[in-house]
Design a protein around this motif. Structure first.
Motif, short mmCIF file in Angstrom:
data_model
loop_
_atom_site.label_atom_id
_atom_site.label_comp_id
_atom_site.label_asym_id
_atom_site.label_seq_id
_atom_site.Cartn_x
_atom_site.Cartn_y
_atom_site.Cartn_z
N THR A 85 0.84 -1.20 0.00
CA THR A 85 0.00 0.00 0.00
C THR A 85 0.87 1.24 0.00
OG1 THR A 85 -1.89 1.05 1.09
CG2 THR A 85 -0.19 0.14 2.52
N ASP A 86 0.23 2.38 -0.22
CA ASP A 86 0.95 3.67 -0.33
C ASP A 86 0.79 4.47 0.95
OD1 ASP A 86 1.45 2.95 -2.97
OD2 ASP A 86 -0.31 4.04 -3.73
N LEU A 87 1.88 5.15 1.33
CA LEU A 87 1.79 6.11 2.43
C LEU A 87 1.28 7.46 1.95
CD1 LEU A 87 5.08 5.38 4.42
CD2 LEU A 87 2.74 4.81 5.07
N ASP A 88 1.38 7.71 0.64
CA ASP A 88 0.88 8.96 0.05
C ASP A 88 1.50 10.18 0.70
OD1 ASP A 88 -0.84 7.81 -1.88
OD2 ASP A 88 -2.33 7.40 -0.33
N SER A 89 2.79 10.09 1.08
CA SER A 89 3.48 11.28 1.63
C SER A 89 3.49 12.39 0.59
CB SER A 89 4.91 10.92 2.02
OG SER A 89 4.92 9.94 3.03
N SER A 90 3.33 13.60 1.04
CA SER A 90 3.24 14.74 0.13
C SER A 90 4.53 14.88 -0.67
CB SER A 90 2.98 16.02 0.91
OG SER A 90 2.97 17.13 0.03
N ILE A 91 4.40 15.15 -1.97
CA ILE A 91 5.57 15.37 -2.82
C ILE A 91 5.96 16.84 -2.88
CG2 ILE A 91 5.11 13.32 -4.22
CD1 ILE A 91 3.93 15.15 -6.36
N VAL A 92 5.17 17.68 -2.21
CA VAL A 92 5.50 19.12 -2.14
C VAL A 92 5.63 19.51 -0.68
CG1 VAL A 92 4.32 19.62 -4.31
CG2 VAL A 92 3.06 19.82 -2.16
N ASP A 93 6.43 20.58 -0.44
CA ASP A 93 6.56 21.08 0.93
C ASP A 93 5.23 21.68 1.37
OD1 ASP A 93 9.21 20.36 1.01
OD2 ASP A 93 9.90 22.28 0.19
N LEU A 94 4.88 21.40 2.62
CA LEU A 94 3.61 21.88 3.15
C LEU A 94 3.85 22.97 4.18
CD1 LEU A 94 1.82 18.43 3.68
CD2 LEU A 94 1.53 20.01 1.76
N PRO A 95 3.06 24.03 4.16
CA PRO A 95 3.20 25.11 5.15
C PRO A 95 2.99 24.57 6.56
CG PRO A 95 1.75 25.77 3.35
CD PRO A 95 1.99 24.31 3.19
N ALA A 96 3.61 25.21 7.52
CA ALA A 96 3.43 24.81 8.92
C ALA A 96 1.97 24.94 9.34
CB ALA A 96 4.33 25.65 9.83
N ASN A 97 1.30 25.96 8.82
CA ASN A 97 -0.10 26.21 9.14
C ASN A 97 -0.97 25.69 8.00
OD1 ASN A 97 -2.61 27.09 9.85
ND2 ASN A 97 -1.99 29.21 10.28
N PRO A 98 -1.80 24.68 8.23
CA PRO A 98 -2.66 24.15 7.17
C PRO A 98 -3.56 25.21 6.55
CG PRO A 98 -2.66 22.68 9.06
CD PRO A 98 -1.95 23.93 9.49
#
Length: 709
Positions: A499-512
């Motif tokens: 199965t996939d963990l689907d970790s983000s391939i882009v940097d994510l802001p600290a604040n959603p």
């Protein structure tokens, strides 16, 4: 009354096995050679009156895992539930503290063991201070098959699939401890049945083997269900009609006898005899027609005339019908016989071996949806996924073939009714092949289901089917429903979840709150992947048969990261027709940042659907394509039984491919290694070691490492 369990000890490929059965229809599934026929033979020894009661076995009937068969016992036990109150059946009722158990269970044992003389010698020797294995073997070597006895007992409570029970009442051949034959425990071994009691009078058993001569079975006066159904019907015919029929037969006999052809033959025979021995000694001759005029004999002359359903105007003899049609007729007659004729029996047992041998797929499903009849327990053996898909999983026994013995799995031990129901809803004819596989890999989507088998074959030259591994597409991330089947207490075969963990391939802001729409989508996927990992890691905790293997992002991205950018690029022009789009995606793929090449490959995969893209990608695969490590680990986990012969086949395939590839940087090395194998006597293990040393980053080297670790 029905069979609730069958225990087999030391018989053929069953070292120590127990089958559990339900009232009604039961299915036993397993690959060829797993022991389905041996299971039926063991059962028939106890309940089939067509086999002799003095049934004897031979050395070849002992399980081959025994160091010596001499001295060991073969024990076959049937446990019954819901016994009725007839005297003969109650002789099987299991005894508690001198009282028949209130739940009305019974047991019936077949023993094949050394005669008293040798059991006494083993016991006496086990009490000596200087006992040794050498001394024990000298006694065992004196025991021949002629020194064995076979007999039946009832009312026992011993479970001889339990090693402790076997050692206590048969003997421990390692510690040289044997029981006193003068002090047998009848509560465990069972009691002798009274001479006047015959269990066969209370039960009926029919074994329908895979390749059955139905026509001859229907002709047999003893075994034909048609004749059984007709037997006694003559007594219900009205007297006037019976007299009319028998009178017509008498008239017909008279007319046949008066035919000129018959009279001429009669005179010719009479003349020939008188010329040979003279009138004084010659007997008087007359030819008479003797068509039977008793209704019971007339009924026996009735024959089935049949026709295929698409040929409504024609009826022919049974042999003109297909084997499948003939078997359906026989099976239907047998069920009708049980329902209409053998109603006085405490139980009827119908053992059907591999009905798929002669019965069409759609008929199989209909047949097993409608088979159950009153007081008839049916046990079916099969390697058909169509039959297994319509079988209730809680009435299925799975036989798995191992070296010199088979294992028996009950796939629902410890599961709740809701869990069982969800599994049964899922097991269609396609997915039920996981019950037959030696190892299983569960995947979440079409891409993995399509690509992994094709990739394995292109890279290693063998198919996953050849190594006994089935890929099953769950169609979601809900692996727990099927995954819980694989457990050391249920189906003890290795199963991998990919199965996939689907970790983000882009940097994510600290604040959603600062997420763009795309970042929000990536964050949600990553959160679900992390939650899924926690759930699955907890789910497999303590389960040695089940393991989970994760892609950090998605399968497509992991495929690129393994080193397969070339194959992905070759798909761009097939997915996009516009030059601008093609260039844009290729630019993304050429970027070393996962946010760029990851987006590029997902654009390709999602354009027409991941399944379609996977089919396209299979056309680009070859032996140089690199397996992502987590998939190789999953394959290794699901097929731990793979030995040096399969590794050798993979190595030879890869070496041949490399030696014929002018662009391979190690073409010469591969050719030299192949030549050394042809010209020298090289051990397989040494050859594999040489392969691993020369090709350290190779797909096969990594796979072997995962097997070894």
């Amino acid at each position: 009354m029905y069979i609730s369990s069958l225990t087999i000890r030391n018989y053929r490929n069953f070292k120590s096995s127990k089958f559990k059965f339900k009232d009604g229809i039961n299915t036993v599934i397993g690959e060829n050679g797993s022991g389905k026929t041996n299971l039926f033979q063991a059962l028939r020894i106890l309940i089939d009156d067509s086999l002799p009661r003095n049934y004897r076995l031979f050395p070849g009937d002992f399980n081959r895992t025994l160091d010596k068969w001499n001295g060991h016992w073969i024990i076959i036990t049937v446990k019954f539930s819901n016994l009725d109150n007839s005297e003969e059946v109650q002789t099987l009722a299991i005894q508690g503290t001198g009282q028949v158990e209130t739940d009305n269970n019974g047991s019936y044992y077949y023993y094949f063991r050394p005669k008293y003389e040798f059991r006494k010698r083993l016991y006496d020797y086990s009490r000596e201070d200087g006992k040794t294995q050498l001394g024990l073997n000298q006694i065992l070597d004196e025991i021949s098959i002629d020194d064995y006895e076979s007999f039946f007992r009832g009312r026992g409570s011993g479970d001889f699939s339990n090693e402790n029970v076997y050692e206590q009442h048969v003997g421990n051949f390692t510690t040289i401890e044997f029981p006193d034959p003068d002090n047998e425990d009848s509560l465990v071994l069972g009691t002798w049945l009274p001479r006047e009691i015959n269990i066969d009078n209370e039960i009926s058993c029919t074994f329908i083997k895979a390749l059955r001569d139905v026509e001859n079975d229907l002709k047999s006066y003893k075994t034909s269900p048609l004749l059984s159904l007709l037997r006694g019907r003559e007594r219900t015919v009205e007297i006037e009609k019976a007299a009319e029929i028998t009178g017509s037969i008498d008239d017909l006999n008279e007319k046949i006898g008066q035919l000129n052809e018959i009279k001429d033959l009669e005179k010719g025979i009479d003349k020939s005899i008188k010329e040979a021995v003279g009138s004084t000694y010659a007997p008087n001759i007359e030819l008479r027609s003797e068509l039977p005029n008793e209704l019971d004999k007339l009924f026996q002359s009735l024959k089935l005339w049949v026709g295929d359903p698409d040929d409504d105007g024609y009826r022919g003899r049974l042999w003109e019908l297909s084997l499948g049609g003939a078997n359906l007729i026989y099976l239907s007659l047998k069920l009708l016989e049980y329902e209409k004729v053998k109603t006085d029996k405490a139980a009827n047992f119908l053992l059907i071996e591999e009905p798929e041998a002669h019965i069409h797929t759609h008929i199989q499903k209909t047949l097993f949806d409608n088979l159950h009849k009153n007081k008839t327990q049916i046990i079916v053996s099969t390697h058909s996924t169509h039959i297994s898909s319509v079988s209730k999983i809680n009435s299925v026994n799975i036989i798995s073939r191992n070296k010199q013995q088979s294992s028996v799995f009950d796939p629902t031990i410890g599961l709740s009714e809701n869990e069982i129901l969800r599994i049964e809803r899922y097991l269609d004819a396609v997915r039920s092949n996981l019950l037959f596989a030696k190892g299983v890999i569960l995947v979440e989507g079409d891409a993995e289901q399509i690509l992994i088998p094709k990739l394995f074959q292109e890279v290693f030259g063998l198919s996953l089917d050849e190594i006994g591994v089935s890929i099953v597409n769950i169609g979601s991330t809900g692996f727990k429903n099927i995954g819980r089947l694989f457990h050391q207490d249920r189906i003890d075969r290795k199963c991998s979840i990919i199965t996939d963990l689907d970790s983000s391939i882009v940097d994510l802001p600290a604040n959603p709150d600062d997420d763009t729409n795309y970042q929000k989508h990536c964050r949600d996927s990553q959160k679900k992947g992390a939650e899924r990992k926690v759930i699955l890691d907890e789910f497999i905790n303590g389960n040695d048969t089940l393991n989970v293997f994760y892609s950090q992002h998605t399968f497509e991205i992991s495929f690129v990261e393994a080193g397969n950018l070339k194959e992905i690029k070759e798909c761009v022009n097939d997915v996009y027709s516009q030059p601008g789009k093609r260039a844009e995606v290729k630019t993304q793929l050429n970027d070393d940042n996962v946010s760029s090449y990851g987006e590029g490959v997902l654009r390709l995969a999602n354009k027409h659907g991941k399944g379609w893209f996977a089919l396209l990608l299979t056309e680009k695969l070859n032996y140089t394509t690199v397996f992502p490590d987590y998939i190789l680990k999953a394959i290794a986990h699901s097929s731990p039984y793979i030995g040096i012969n399969e590794i050798m086949d993979m190595a030879l395939f890869r070496l041949k491919m490399m030696s014929n590839d002018s662009e391979c940087p190690k073409q010469t090395v591969a050719s030299d290694l192949l030549t050394s194998l042809e010209e020298e006597e090289v051990e397989k293990s040494d050859f594999i070691d040489s392969y691993v040393a020369e090709f350290q980053n190779d797909n096969l080297t990594k796979l072997k490492y995962f097997y070894d670790s």
